[in-house]
Design a protein around this motif. Structure first.
Motif, short mmCIF file in Angstrom:
data_model
loop_
_atom_site.label_atom_id
_atom_site.label_comp_id
_atom_site.label_asym_id
_atom_site.label_seq_id
_atom_site.Cartn_x
_atom_site.Cartn_y
_atom_site.Cartn_z
N SER A 280 0.81 -1.23 0.00
CA SER A 280 0.00 0.00 0.00
C SER A 280 0.84 1.27 0.00
N LEU A 281 2.12 1.16 -0.32
CA LEU A 281 2.97 2.35 -0.42
C LEU A 281 2.58 3.16 -1.65
N SER A 282 2.43 4.47 -1.48
CA SER A 282 2.21 5.37 -2.61
C SER A 282 3.53 6.05 -2.94
N TYR A 283 3.73 6.35 -4.22
CA TYR A 283 4.93 7.10 -4.58
C TYR A 283 4.68 7.98 -5.79
N ILE A 284 5.44 9.05 -5.85
CA ILE A 284 5.40 9.96 -7.00
C ILE A 284 6.77 9.93 -7.65
N ALA A 285 6.79 9.59 -8.93
CA ALA A 285 8.05 9.47 -9.65
C ALA A 285 8.65 10.85 -9.89
N GLY A 286 9.96 10.91 -9.89
CA GLY A 286 10.66 12.17 -10.13
C GLY A 286 10.62 12.56 -11.59
N GLY A 287 11.02 13.78 -11.84
CA GLY A 287 11.05 14.26 -13.22
C GLY A 287 11.96 15.46 -13.32
N SER A 288 12.66 15.58 -14.44
CA SER A 288 13.61 16.67 -14.59
C SER A 288 12.94 18.04 -14.60
N GLY A 289 11.65 18.08 -14.94
CA GLY A 289 10.94 19.36 -14.98
C GLY A 289 10.72 19.97 -13.62
N LEU A 290 10.95 19.20 -12.56
CA LEU A 290 10.72 19.73 -11.22
C LEU A 290 11.59 20.94 -10.93
N SER A 291 12.75 21.01 -11.56
CA SER A 291 13.67 22.12 -11.30
C SER A 291 13.12 23.46 -11.76
N THR A 292 12.09 23.43 -12.61
CA THR A 292 11.52 24.68 -13.10
C THR A 292 10.38 25.20 -12.23
N ILE A 293 9.97 24.41 -11.24
CA ILE A 293 8.83 24.82 -10.42
C ILE A 293 9.07 26.17 -9.78
N PHE A 294 10.28 26.40 -9.32
CA PHE A 294 10.56 27.59 -8.54
C PHE A 294 10.79 28.82 -9.42
N THR A 295 10.65 28.66 -10.73
CA THR A 295 10.69 29.82 -11.62
C THR A 295 9.31 30.07 -12.24
N PHE A 296 8.31 29.31 -11.79
CA PHE A 296 6.96 29.49 -12.32
C PHE A 296 6.40 30.85 -11.92
N HIS A 297 5.49 31.36 -12.75
CA HIS A 297 4.74 32.53 -12.34
C HIS A 297 3.80 32.12 -11.20
N ASP A 298 3.25 33.08 -10.50
CA ASP A 298 2.53 32.79 -9.27
C ASP A 298 1.31 31.90 -9.48
N GLY A 299 0.69 31.95 -10.68
CA GLY A 299 -0.47 31.11 -10.93
C GLY A 299 -0.13 29.64 -10.85
N ARG A 300 0.98 29.24 -11.46
CA ARG A 300 1.38 27.85 -11.43
C ARG A 300 1.94 27.48 -10.05
N MET A 301 2.55 28.43 -9.39
CA MET A 301 3.02 28.16 -8.03
C MET A 301 1.83 27.91 -7.11
N ASP A 302 0.77 28.72 -7.27
CA ASP A 302 -0.45 28.50 -6.49
C ASP A 302 -0.99 27.09 -6.72
N TYR A 303 -1.00 26.68 -7.97
CA TYR A 303 -1.51 25.35 -8.32
C TYR A 303 -0.68 24.27 -7.65
N PHE A 304 0.64 24.43 -7.66
CA PHE A 304 1.55 23.47 -7.03
C PHE A 304 1.25 23.34 -5.54
N PHE A 305 1.08 24.47 -4.86
CA PHE A 305 0.79 24.43 -3.44
C PHE A 305 -0.60 23.85 -3.15
N ASP A 306 -1.56 24.14 -4.02
CA ASP A 306 -2.90 23.57 -3.83
C ASP A 306 -2.84 22.04 -3.87
N GLN A 307 -2.06 21.52 -4.79
CA GLN A 307 -1.94 20.06 -4.90
C GLN A 307 -1.19 19.46 -3.71
N LEU A 308 -0.14 20.13 -3.26
CA LEU A 308 0.59 19.65 -2.09
C LEU A 308 -0.29 19.65 -0.85
N GLU A 309 -1.16 20.64 -0.75
CA GLU A 309 -2.05 20.72 0.41
C GLU A 309 -2.94 19.49 0.52
#
Length: 285
Positions: A97-126
């Motif tokens: 029953s372990l859940s996992y999320i696979a890594g991806g090279s695109g993750l490095s761009t998250i912190f350069t997203f405009h605020d709309g996509r950053m909001d979306y990222f935080f909404d999903q993490l929440e």
């Protein structure tokens, strides 16, 4: 930009910490010490005890949790953004029953997203924070500009090392870097690939001594994993070693580590929620 950041800050500050999953950053000072294998089997051992566990592969561009599991992930974190998916759409199911999320090279761009996509990222993490008991972040080796945010925001950090002098030196460098950024994040240490229990204990003692002497900081020994050929065989078979042979010495040792972890009463990173700490780290960088 400032107004959007302010709104984001206020929204995340309102999240109740008491309902969150406990977040654990698993890291190492250098590569090749068995960090990902530890994170995977530690997560499986917690899941085997009825805990809801998510393993998030944050080893950007070098993620290998799926390889260790012998599985091919359908989606990664990158797909969540490219196709505007829910975070639940990218969660893969592993054994026990372990859940996992696979890594991806695109993750490095998250912190350069405009605020709309950053909001979306935080909404999903929440959403994740309310769905699991433990979230393990399998970080890349060493300190990266992207990964440090997750380390600093986590409730606690587990540093994986080996008795080798270079590994020991790099583990201390990692702890020093964390200490320079925050004194509130509890640091635990696991010694992997120890040829003897004495070697592992000596390694733990040395790290505790230098940390207390030069950083004036306590680090918490979590356990010792033996140098066991079972691990090599399991990696070749692409089966986690706790499943490949649950009677092996390394499997018994990680079981003891999980029991110790669940029984410990160390005060975790207490201020604000994980998302608030992550937000603060990113916005103040």
């Amino acid at each position: 930009m400032s107004d959007q950041a302010s709104n984001l800050r206020e929204r995340l500050e309102s999240i109740k910490y008491s309902k969150e999953a406990k977040t654990i950053a698993v890291t190492s000072g250098k590569g090749g010490v068995g960090k990902s294998n530890f994170a995977l089997n530690f997560g499986l051992t917690l899941a085997d005890r009825g805990k809801r566990v998510l393993l998030f592969d944050l080893d950007i561009g070098m993620g290998n949790i799926d390889i260790l599991l012998g599985l091919t992930p359908k989606r990664s974190i990158v797909d969540m953004f490219e196709h505007h998916l829910s975070v639940y759409d990218i969660i893969e199911k592993g054994p026990k029953s372990l859940s996992y999320i696979a890594g991806g090279s695109g993750l490095s761009t998250i912190f350069t997203f405009h605020d709309g996509r950053m909001d979306y990222f935080f909404d999903q993490l929440e959403k994740l924070m309310q769905s699991y008991d433990y979230i393990l972040f399998d970080m890349g080796a060493g300190i990266t500009n992207e990964g440090v945010h997750f380390i600093l925001a986590s409730n606690e950090c587990i540093v994986v090392t080996t008795p080798e002098p270079t590994s020991l030196t790099d583990a201390y460098a990692m702890m020093k870097h964390i200490h320079q950024r925050t004194s509130e994040l509890p640091i635990r240490v696991v010694v992997n690939r120890s040829f003897s229990n004495k070697s592992g204990e000596d390694t733990l003692k040395r790290l505790q001594t230098v940390s207390e002497k030069f950083l004036n900081r306590t680090v918490y020994p979590l356990g010792i994993l033996p140098d066991d050929r079972t691990v090599v065989k399991a990696v070749t078979a692409q089966v986690p070693y706790t499943i490949y042979n649950n009677k092996a010495q390394v499997s018994k040792a990680i079981n003891e580590i999980a029991l110790k972890y669940l029984g410990d009463r160390i005060t975790v990173n207490p201020k604000r929620s994980f998302l608030s700490r992550l937000k603060h780290s990113i916005l103040e960088r």
